[in-house]
Design an enzyme around this catalytic site. Structure first.
Site, PDB file in Angstrom:
ATOM      1  N   PRO A   9      36.364 -45.812   9.495  1.00 23.54           N
ATOM      2  CA  PRO A   9      36.135 -46.427  10.802  1.00 23.54           C
ATOM      3  C   PRO A   9      34.758 -46.128  11.396  1.00 23.54           C
ATOM      4  CG  PRO A   9      37.699 -44.601  10.971  1.00 23.54           C
ATOM      5  CD  PRO A   9      37.503 -44.883   9.501  1.00 23.54           C
ATOM      6  N   ASN A  10      34.227 -47.142  12.020  1.00 23.54           N
ATOM      7  CA  ASN A  10      32.949 -47.102  12.764  1.00 23.54           C
ATOM      8  C   ASN A  10      31.712 -47.019  11.868  1.00 23.54           C
ATOM      9  OD1 ASN A  10      34.119 -47.145  15.436  1.00 23.54           O
ATOM     10  ND2 ASN A  10      34.859 -45.090  14.978  1.00 23.54           N
ATOM     11  N   ARG A  17      25.266 -47.084  16.144  1.00 23.11           N
ATOM     12  CA  ARG A  17      25.933 -45.926  16.734  1.00 23.11           C
ATOM     13  C   ARG A  17      25.093 -44.647  16.563  1.00 23.11           C
ATOM     14  NH1 ARG A  17      30.496 -43.533  12.548  1.00 23.11           N
ATOM     15  NH2 ARG A  17      31.001 -42.210  14.326  1.00 23.11           N
ATOM     16  N   TYR A  22      23.268 -40.287  12.945  1.00 17.61           N
ATOM     17  CA  TYR A  22      23.478 -41.012  11.679  1.00 17.61           C
ATOM     18  C   TYR A  22      22.247 -41.758  11.182  1.00 17.61           C
ATOM     19  CZ  TYR A  22      28.303 -39.951  12.924  1.00 17.61           C
ATOM     20  OH  TYR A  22      29.451 -39.286  13.249  1.00 17.61           O
ATOM     21  N   ASN A  73      33.827 -42.190   2.364  1.00 17.52           N
ATOM     22  CA  ASN A  73      33.549 -41.548   3.649  1.00 17.52           C
ATOM     23  C   ASN A  73      34.684 -41.982   4.565  1.00 17.52           C
ATOM     24  OD1 ASN A  73      32.714 -40.647   6.120  1.00 17.52           O
ATOM     25  ND2 ASN A  73      30.604 -41.352   5.923  1.00 17.52           N
ATOM     26  N   ALA A  76      36.188 -40.625  10.793  1.00 18.00           N
ATOM     27  CA  ALA A  76      37.020 -39.801  11.687  1.00 18.00           C
ATOM     28  C   ALA A  76      38.376 -39.457  11.070  1.00 18.00           C
ATOM     29  CB  ALA A  76      37.200 -40.511  13.022  1.00 18.00           C
ATOM     30  N   GLU A  97      33.640 -37.168  -1.797  1.00 15.01           N
ATOM     31  CA  GLU A  97      33.639 -37.405  -0.349  1.00 15.01           C
ATOM     32  C   GLU A  97      32.200 -37.272   0.166  1.00 15.01           C
ATOM     33  OE1 GLU A  97      35.568 -34.999   3.412  1.00 15.01           O
ATOM     34  OE2 GLU A  97      34.498 -33.943   1.841  1.00 15.01           O
ATOM     35  N   HIS A  99      29.732 -37.306   3.727  1.00  8.27           N
ATOM     36  CA  HIS A  99      29.525 -37.392   5.179  1.00  8.27           C
ATOM     37  C   HIS A  99      28.038 -37.428   5.449  1.00  8.27           C
ATOM     38  CE1 HIS A  99      33.689 -37.063   6.080  1.00  8.27           C
ATOM     39  NE2 HIS A  99      33.772 -36.088   5.217  1.00  8.27           N
ATOM     40  N   ARG A 106      28.845 -29.402  13.532  1.00 12.63           N
ATOM     41  CA  ARG A 106      29.078 -30.201  14.736  1.00 12.63           C
ATOM     42  C   ARG A 106      30.250 -29.621  15.529  1.00 12.63           C
ATOM     43  NH1 ARG A 106      29.097 -36.366  13.184  1.00 12.63           N
ATOM     44  NH2 ARG A 106      28.995 -36.517  15.472  1.00 12.63           N
TER      45      ARG A 106
HETATM   46  C1  DQA Z   1      31.164 -38.922   9.457  1.00 11.59           C
HETATM   47  C2  DQA Z   1      31.517 -37.665  10.261  1.00 11.59           C
HETATM   48  C3  DQA Z   1      32.815 -37.865  11.015  1.00 11.59           C
HETATM   49  O1  DQA Z   1      33.136 -36.692  11.754  1.00 11.59           O
HETATM   50  C4  DQA Z   1      32.681 -39.017  11.995  1.00 11.59           C
HETATM   51  O2  DQA Z   1      33.903 -39.242  12.652  1.00 11.59           O
HETATM   52  C5  DQA Z   1      32.163 -40.247  11.354  1.00 11.59           C
HETATM   53  C6  DQA Z   1      31.101 -40.138  10.346  1.00 11.59           C
HETATM   54  C7  DQA Z   1      29.800 -38.774   8.744  1.00 11.59           C
HETATM   55  O3  DQA Z   1      29.541 -39.568   7.847  1.00 11.59           O
HETATM   56  O4  DQA Z   1      29.000 -37.904   9.099  1.00 11.59           O
HETATM   57  O5  DQA Z   1      32.527 -41.358  11.733  1.00 11.59           O
HETATM   58  O6  DQA Z   1      32.130 -39.110   8.445  1.00 11.59           O
END
Ligand code: DQA
Length: 160
Positions: A9-10, A17, A22, A73, A76, A97, A99, A106
């Site tokens: 998501p997102n 964002r 990011y 990835n 959240a 995985e 990130h 964080r």
């Molecule tokens: C994320 C880190 C997560 O905590 C966050 O909710 C994201 C992006 C990252 O790629 O750093 O949406 O996965």
């Protein structure tokens, strides 16, 4: 050899964002770079993004028998989803995985990680470059698995 890239998501909002966290790259740009690298290394690659947990679970299940490696990835959902964790365990496909940010530096809640313990490895905090590192890592995993299979085959032939 086929790799599935699964984005949670997102991540479709990358480039818009929280650029201070990011960076400015859009998801399509990241995927374009991954596609180039895949082409150079004779890998098939497919991309999937969803904001919905169940769709991500469905996609992981669809990978079973179809895909040799997963780069995910879970965004959240990383911090909460037992369903995604169980799906990764169920298909038993080598999974890396990624990130973009360093989740360990964080907020406290981002240190909780449901996904990492069932993944082959994790890449965090390298920005979008982490996806490239994941592909290099995946090539390494694939060649190690192939070497192990070849060894196994040779020893069965000797036994015969
Ligand atoms: C994320 C880190 C997560 O905590 C966050 O909710 C994201 C992006 C990252 O790629 O750093 O949406 O996965």
């Amino acid at each position: 050899m086929k790799i599935a890239v699964i984005q949670g998501p997102n991540l479709n909002m990358l480039g818009v964002r929280e650029q201070q966290v990011y960076g400015p790259m859009k998801l399509e740009q990241i995927h374009a770079q991954m596609k180039d690298f895949a082409g150079q290394n004779k890998l098939e690659i497919e991309f999937f993004q969803s904001n919905l947990e169940g769709e991500i679970v469905d996609k992981i299940q669809e990978c079973y028998g179809e895909v040799d490696g997963i780069i995910i990835n879970a965004a959240a959902y990383t911090h909460s989803s037992i369903a995604i964790r169980d799906a990764i365990t169920a298909v038993s496909i080598p999974t890396i995985e990624v990130h973009i940010s360093n989740i360990n530096r964080r907020e406290e809640f981002r240190k909780e990680n449901m996904i990492a313990p069932v993944c082959t490895s994790s890449i965090v905090g390298f920005g979008p470059f982490g996806y490239h590192l994941a592909m290099v890592g995946m090539l390494q995993i694939m060649s190690e698995l192939k070497a192990a299979r070849d060894m196994q085959e040779q020893s069965t032939q000797i036994e015969k």
